[in-house]
Design a protein around this motif. Structure first.
Motif, PDB file in Angstrom:
ATOM      1  N   ARG A 110       0.825  -1.202   0.000  1.00  0.00           N
ATOM      2  CA  ARG A 110       0.000   0.000   0.000  1.00  0.00           C
ATOM      3  C   ARG A 110       0.859   1.252   0.000  1.00  0.00           C
ATOM      4  O   ARG A 110       0.496   2.267  -0.578  1.00  0.00           O
ATOM      5  N   HIS A 111       2.005   1.200   0.672  1.00  0.00           N
ATOM      6  CA  HIS A 111       2.908   2.345   0.723  1.00  0.00           C
ATOM      7  C   HIS A 111       4.307   1.832   0.997  1.00  0.00           C
ATOM      8  O   HIS A 111       4.497   0.910   1.783  1.00  0.00           O
ATOM      9  N   SER A 112       5.287   2.423   0.359  1.00  0.00           N
ATOM     10  CA  SER A 112       6.676   2.033   0.578  1.00  0.00           C
ATOM     11  C   SER A 112       7.537   3.284   0.613  1.00  0.00           C
ATOM     12  O   SER A 112       7.336   4.209  -0.172  1.00  0.00           O
ATOM     13  N   THR A 113       8.490   3.311   1.527  1.00  0.00           N
ATOM     14  CA  THR A 113       9.400   4.433   1.636  1.00  0.00           C
ATOM     15  C   THR A 113      10.822   3.900   1.816  1.00  0.00           C
ATOM     16  O   THR A 113      11.015   2.797   2.311  1.00  0.00           O
ATOM     17  N   VAL A 114      11.802   4.681   1.403  1.00  0.00           N
ATOM     18  CA  VAL A 114      13.203   4.294   1.502  1.00  0.00           C
ATOM     19  C   VAL A 114      13.830   5.030   2.676  1.00  0.00           C
ATOM     20  O   VAL A 114      13.719   6.250   2.783  1.00  0.00           O
ATOM     21  N   LEU A 115      14.504   4.278   3.564  1.00  0.00           N
ATOM     22  CA  LEU A 115      15.185   4.856   4.715  1.00  0.00           C
ATOM     23  C   LEU A 115      16.682   4.738   4.531  1.00  0.00           C
ATOM     24  O   LEU A 115      17.179   3.717   4.060  1.00  0.00           O
ATOM     25  N   HIS A 116      17.398   5.774   4.951  1.00  0.00           N
ATOM     26  CA  HIS A 116      18.855   5.778   4.848  1.00  0.00           C
ATOM     27  C   HIS A 116      19.527   5.914   6.213  1.00  0.00           C
ATOM     28  O   HIS A 116      20.728   6.072   6.277  1.00  0.00           O
ATOM     29  N   ARG A 117      18.789   5.850   7.286  1.00  0.00           N
ATOM     30  CA  ARG A 117      19.384   6.072   8.596  1.00  0.00           C
ATOM     31  C   ARG A 117      19.598   4.747   9.346  1.00  0.00           C
ATOM     32  O   ARG A 117      18.886   3.775   9.128  1.00  0.00           O
ATOM     33  N   ASN A 118      20.571   4.755  10.232  1.00  0.00           N
ATOM     34  CA  ASN A 118      20.901   3.612  11.091  1.00  0.00           C
ATOM     35  C   ASN A 118      21.225   2.349  10.316  1.00  0.00           C
ATOM     36  O   ASN A 118      20.994   1.247  10.813  1.00  0.00           O
ATOM     37  N   PRO A 143      24.000   0.850   6.931  1.00  0.00           N
ATOM     38  CA  PRO A 143      25.007   1.232   5.943  1.00  0.00           C
ATOM     39  C   PRO A 143      24.445   1.381   4.535  1.00  0.00           C
ATOM     40  O   PRO A 143      24.991   2.095   3.711  1.00  0.00           O
ATOM     41  N   ALA A 144      23.359   0.717   4.235  1.00  0.00           N
ATOM     42  CA  ALA A 144      22.740   0.797   2.908  1.00  0.00           C
ATOM     43  C   ALA A 144      21.275   1.198   3.060  1.00  0.00           C
ATOM     44  O   ALA A 144      20.678   1.033   4.122  1.00  0.00           O
ATOM     45  N   ALA A 145      20.703   1.703   1.998  1.00  0.00           N
ATOM     46  CA  ALA A 145      19.293   2.091   2.026  1.00  0.00           C
ATOM     47  C   ALA A 145      18.432   0.847   2.169  1.00  0.00           C
ATOM     48  O   ALA A 145      18.755  -0.219   1.655  1.00  0.00           O
ATOM     49  N   ARG A 146      17.330   0.973   2.882  1.00  0.00           N
ATOM     50  CA  ARG A 146      16.368  -0.119   3.023  1.00  0.00           C
ATOM     51  C   ARG A 146      14.965   0.449   2.906  1.00  0.00           C
ATOM     52  O   ARG A 146      14.762   1.648   3.060  1.00  0.00           O
ATOM     53  N   ASN A 147      14.028  -0.413   2.620  1.00  0.00           N
ATOM     54  CA  ASN A 147      12.659   0.072   2.498  1.00  0.00           C
ATOM     55  C   ASN A 147      11.840  -0.360   3.702  1.00  0.00           C
ATOM     56  O   ASN A 147      12.137  -1.348   4.363  1.00  0.00           O
TER      57      ASN A 147
END
Length: 138
Positions: free
Chosen positions: A69-77, A79-83
């Motif tokens: 339904r919704h997905s966002t990309v996180l770059h904190r905490n 080493p690589a981006a995750r969703n």
């Protein structure tokens, strides 16, 4: 005055209780959820029904199919981006989890299947895409 509506033996067996029991047979890769016995609302890890506030919840096993339904990309905490995605499961409840694959390639409406019921690091369910959708020039 307190009225006990169920037998103690039945509640001890865990058939009508709302507490999820991760132990037991074949629960390692299954997603468990609750369903209200009064109104039939499905929910994930709740103590009370969000619709009727009932506490009589039964535990059921999900088939593991859902839709992003919704997905966002996180770059904190990390080493690589995750969703982080909100997945609406076929049974009607919504769960927060991670979809495997490139974080930028996961969109709302993608169909997913449960891969792991609990990520060992974050403790959230992990999903994989069921089919690769057709996206022209995006």
């Amino acid at each position: 005055m307190y009225h006990h509506s169920g037998s103690v033996a039945q509640q001890a067996a865990g058939s009508a209780t709302g507490i999820l029991d991760p132990r037991g047979r074949d629960h390692a890769e299954a997603m468990l959820f609750q369903r209200c016995t009064w109104c039939g609302t499905a929910m994930y890890h709740r103590l009370l029904c969000p619709v009727c506030q009932g506490s009589d919840l039964r535990t059921e096993r999900s088939e593991g199919l859902g839709t992003v339904r919704h997905s966002t990309v996180l770059h904190r905490n990390t080493p690589a981006a995750r969703n982080v995605s909100l997945i609406e499961m076929a049974e009607g409840f919504v769960v927060r989890g991670r979809v495997m694959g490139p974080p930028i390639g996961i969109h709302g409406g993608d169909r997913v299947r449960l891969s792991t019921a609990e990520d060992p690091v974050r403790g959230e369910p992990v999903f994989q895409l069921v089919d690769e959708p057709f996206r022209a020039w995006t």
